[in-house]
Design an enzyme around this catalytic site. Structure first.
Site, PDB file in Angstrom:
ATOM      1  N   TYR A  15      52.864  -8.971  32.153  1.00  0.00           N
ATOM      2  CA  TYR A  15      52.293  -7.642  31.871  1.00  0.00           C
ATOM      3  C   TYR A  15      53.395  -6.595  31.694  1.00  0.00           C
ATOM      4  CZ  TYR A  15      47.540  -9.209  32.403  1.00  0.00           C
ATOM      5  OH  TYR A  15      46.353  -9.838  32.199  1.00  0.00           O
ATOM      6  N   TYR A 142      37.189  -8.557  35.312  1.00  0.00           N
ATOM      7  CA  TYR A 142      38.457  -9.258  35.105  1.00  0.00           C
ATOM      8  C   TYR A 142      38.462 -10.472  36.028  1.00  0.00           C
ATOM      9  CZ  TYR A 142      43.294 -10.660  35.128  1.00  0.00           C
ATOM     10  OH  TYR A 142      44.436 -11.411  35.032  1.00  0.00           O
ATOM     11  N   ASP A 252      33.541 -13.806  42.488  1.00  0.00           N
ATOM     12  CA  ASP A 252      34.990 -13.857  42.368  1.00  0.00           C
ATOM     13  C   ASP A 252      35.557 -12.903  43.419  1.00  0.00           C
ATOM     14  OD1 ASP A 252      37.627 -13.486  41.813  1.00  0.00           O
ATOM     15  OD2 ASP A 252      37.379 -13.183  39.654  1.00  0.00           O
ATOM     16  N   LYS A 281      44.778 -14.799  46.384  1.00  0.00           N
ATOM     17  CA  LYS A 281      45.561 -13.624  46.808  1.00  0.00           C
ATOM     18  C   LYS A 281      45.831 -13.572  48.325  1.00  0.00           C
ATOM     19  CE  LYS A 281      44.537 -10.616  42.889  1.00  0.00           C
ATOM     20  NZ  LYS A 281      45.791 -10.423  42.187  1.00  0.00           N
TER      21      LYS A 281
HETATM   22  N1  PMP Z   1      39.959 -12.586  39.727  1.00  0.00           N
HETATM   23  C1  PMP Z   1      40.179 -11.337  40.160  1.00  0.00           C
HETATM   24  C2  PMP Z   1      39.026 -10.528  40.652  1.00  0.00           C
HETATM   25  C3  PMP Z   1      41.469 -10.816  40.167  1.00  0.00           C
HETATM   26  O1  PMP Z   1      41.660  -9.558  40.587  1.00  0.00           O
HETATM   27  C4  PMP Z   1      42.529 -11.626  39.719  1.00  0.00           C
HETATM   28  C5  PMP Z   1      43.962 -11.132  39.702  1.00  0.00           C
HETATM   29  N2  PMP Z   1      44.182  -9.798  39.663  1.00  0.00           N
HETATM   30  C6  PMP Z   1      42.253 -12.922  39.276  1.00  0.00           C
HETATM   31  C7  PMP Z   1      40.957 -13.360  39.301  1.00  0.00           C
HETATM   32  C8  PMP Z   1      43.343 -13.810  38.766  1.00  0.00           C
HETATM   33  O2  PMP Z   1      44.147 -14.197  39.806  1.00  0.00           O
HETATM   34  P1  PMP Z   1      45.634 -14.753  39.507  1.00  0.00           P
HETATM   35  O3  PMP Z   1      46.414 -13.606  39.024  1.00  0.00           O
HETATM   36  O4  PMP Z   1      46.086 -15.268  40.842  1.00  0.00           O
HETATM   37  O5  PMP Z   1      45.480 -15.842  38.507  1.00  0.00           O
END
Ligand code: PMP
Length: 449
Positions: A15, A142, A252, A281
């Site tokens: 990014y 997202y 998610d 995370k």
């Molecule tokens: N889902 C959500 C809600 C996220 O916020 C993120 C990452 N910001 C992801 C999936 C993707 O995770 P990663 O960057 O570990 O692939």
């Protein structure tokens, strides 16, 4: 050559527009909420390094757990084999996830957790011999950067280059209160009732036309879409409606998990449980890449058959990596401490106080808070969104004062590690007004004159 110069010769950053971006800042150490630069600078990490660091950097308890595990078993193939850390972690996750969630599938990151959830939901119906052809998601969602996860995400600048390659997903309006793109008066939007009605109407229309396999949503806070927040009531209404149509519900929780929304999982604020939960995370305390896609026994059972083609065709080299699992177990140990819970409660309170104070600021709108996350939109003249320049300017202003923030365009947010000093967090909140005054103040003044 300096480390930044060597980096510039060989590294391609995520990014980042490499042509115009400044040099990457070398960080050599982390401790608590602080990051230490090679040049002696100290930065307060107010965004938990892309939302992962929950207990703070370099927590010795997690570091020791990883070190000890590395000396015992660093990695083992997870097909046909298992290990104590993975089993223990899975047992604990069964205990802390909502009732009905009983099976843990491991992968490496948030995007793959979503891919796995999608595959589980899609193949579930195939294994049951039922044809379901649609997928549902929320606008402004997202879910990650892999192709399945991108397909499930709202079409945006993030996906634009790849849109032709993405599969069709049906999007319903975001339930978020901060959005002005809903055709409802602001007077009524506060209650959420009309917003809820609109979304359920959209779902009714879509489900009358097609059989959907699953809906995926970020519960309570849509993160990268702009820290868009909504209530457990609307979330419940969506989950309930989808369940009446037998549509599998995937939460998610990659960002919302591990107390970001005030509870261990956002799902624990809902009356109705989802069928699948994606976590990553904060799972390892932010130490190592690991993720889990959790599912109900019913979903798991649909993959049991004499016929081997009905198994879940998914796996990664590092599935359930023992070091990642050890870090996750250590992180869960820390969450069991009353002191950690007290800190989280206090941070939720401070963030809400910040919301109340900033709400009155004339250069801000939609100041909002869910649990430990405080977010706000900076009022700008140009188009809002991820590429709005104000984010970079505000980020730079704070960076020069020793604070790491990375606004999403004109959306400014604070998502600190729970170990942050309370006064530091309050100070950062107060500095927002000062930053806006210095950066935007002059132009606002001119307009007033
Ligand atoms: N889902 C959500 C809600 C996220 O916020 C993120 C990452 N910001 C992801 C999936 C993707 O995770 P990663 O960057 O570990 O692939």
């Amino acid at each position: 050559m300096t480390l930044s110069e060597r980096d510039r010769m060989v590294v391609w950053h995520p990014y980042t527009q490499m042509m115009t971006a400044g040099d990457a800042i070398p960080i050599v150490r982390g401790s608590g909420a602080l990051l230490y630069g090679e040049d002696g600078r100290i930065l307060v990490d107010a965004i938990s390094s892309w939302w992962v660091t929950v207990h703070g950097h370099g927590h010795p308890y997690i570091a020791d757990a990883i070190g000890n595990q590395a000396k015992e078993l660093e990695q083992v193939i997870f097909a046909g084999f298992t290990h104590p850390q993975a089993v223990r972690l899975a047992e604990r996750l069964v205990d802390i996830t909502p009732e009905g969630i009983t099976r843990m599938f491991f992968s490496d990151n948030g995007s793959t957790a979503v891919e796995v959830g999608l595959k589980m939901a899609w193949q579930y119906w195939q294994n049951k011999g039922e044809k379901r052809t649609g997928l549902l998601a929320l606008e402004h969602a997202y879910h990650g950067d892999t192709f399945g996860a991108m397909s499930l995400s709202g079409r945006s600048i993030f996906t634009r280059a790849f849109d032709e390659l993405l599969f069709d997903v049906h999007f319903v309006s975001s339930p978020a209160e901060a959005l002005s793109d809903m055709d409802i008066s602001s007077e009524n939007s506060g209650t959420g009732n009309l917003r809820q009605e609109k979304i359920i109407n959209e779902l009714e229309k879509l489900t009358s036309e097609r059989d959907f396999a699953a809906i995926i949503l970020e519960p309570l806070v849509q993160g990268a879409g702009g820290m868009l927040m909504y209530t457990p009531e609307i979330l419940d209404a969506i989950v309930c409606y989808c369940h009446t149509k037998d549509i599998l519900v995937i939460f998610d929780e990659v960002m919302t998990g591990f107390y970001r929304t005030g509870t261990l999982l956002a799902a624990l604020q809902c009356k109705e449980s989802p069928d699948i939960i994606c976590m990553s995370k904060g799972l390892t305390g932010g130490f190592l890449p690991l993720s889990v896609t959790a599912a109900t026994e019913e979903i798991y059972n649909a993959f049991l058959d004499e016929d081997r083609t009905k198994m879940l065709f998914h796996g990664h080299s590092f599935t359930a990596n023992p070091l990642g699992c050890a870090a996750a177990n250590a992180s869960l140990d820390l969450f069991e401490h009353p002191e950690t819970k007290a800190r989280i409660t206090r941070i939720c309170k401070i963030q809400d106080q910040g919301r109340q104070q900033l709400e009155r600021h004339p250069m801000l709108k939609n100041v909002r808070c869910t649990g430990t996350i405080l977010a706000m939109d900076i009022i700008v003249n140009e188009a809002e969104g991820y590429l709005n320049q104000i984010g970079a300017e505000v980020g730079k202003w704070f960076f020069n004062r020793g604070i790491l923030l990375r606004p999403l365009g004109n959306v400014l947010y604070l998502m600190p590690p729970y170990s942050i000093e309370y006064d530091t967090l309050r100070k950062i909140q107060l500095m927002i007004g000062e930053a806006l005054h210095e950066i935007l103040g002059n132009s606002m003044g001119e307009r007033k004159d």
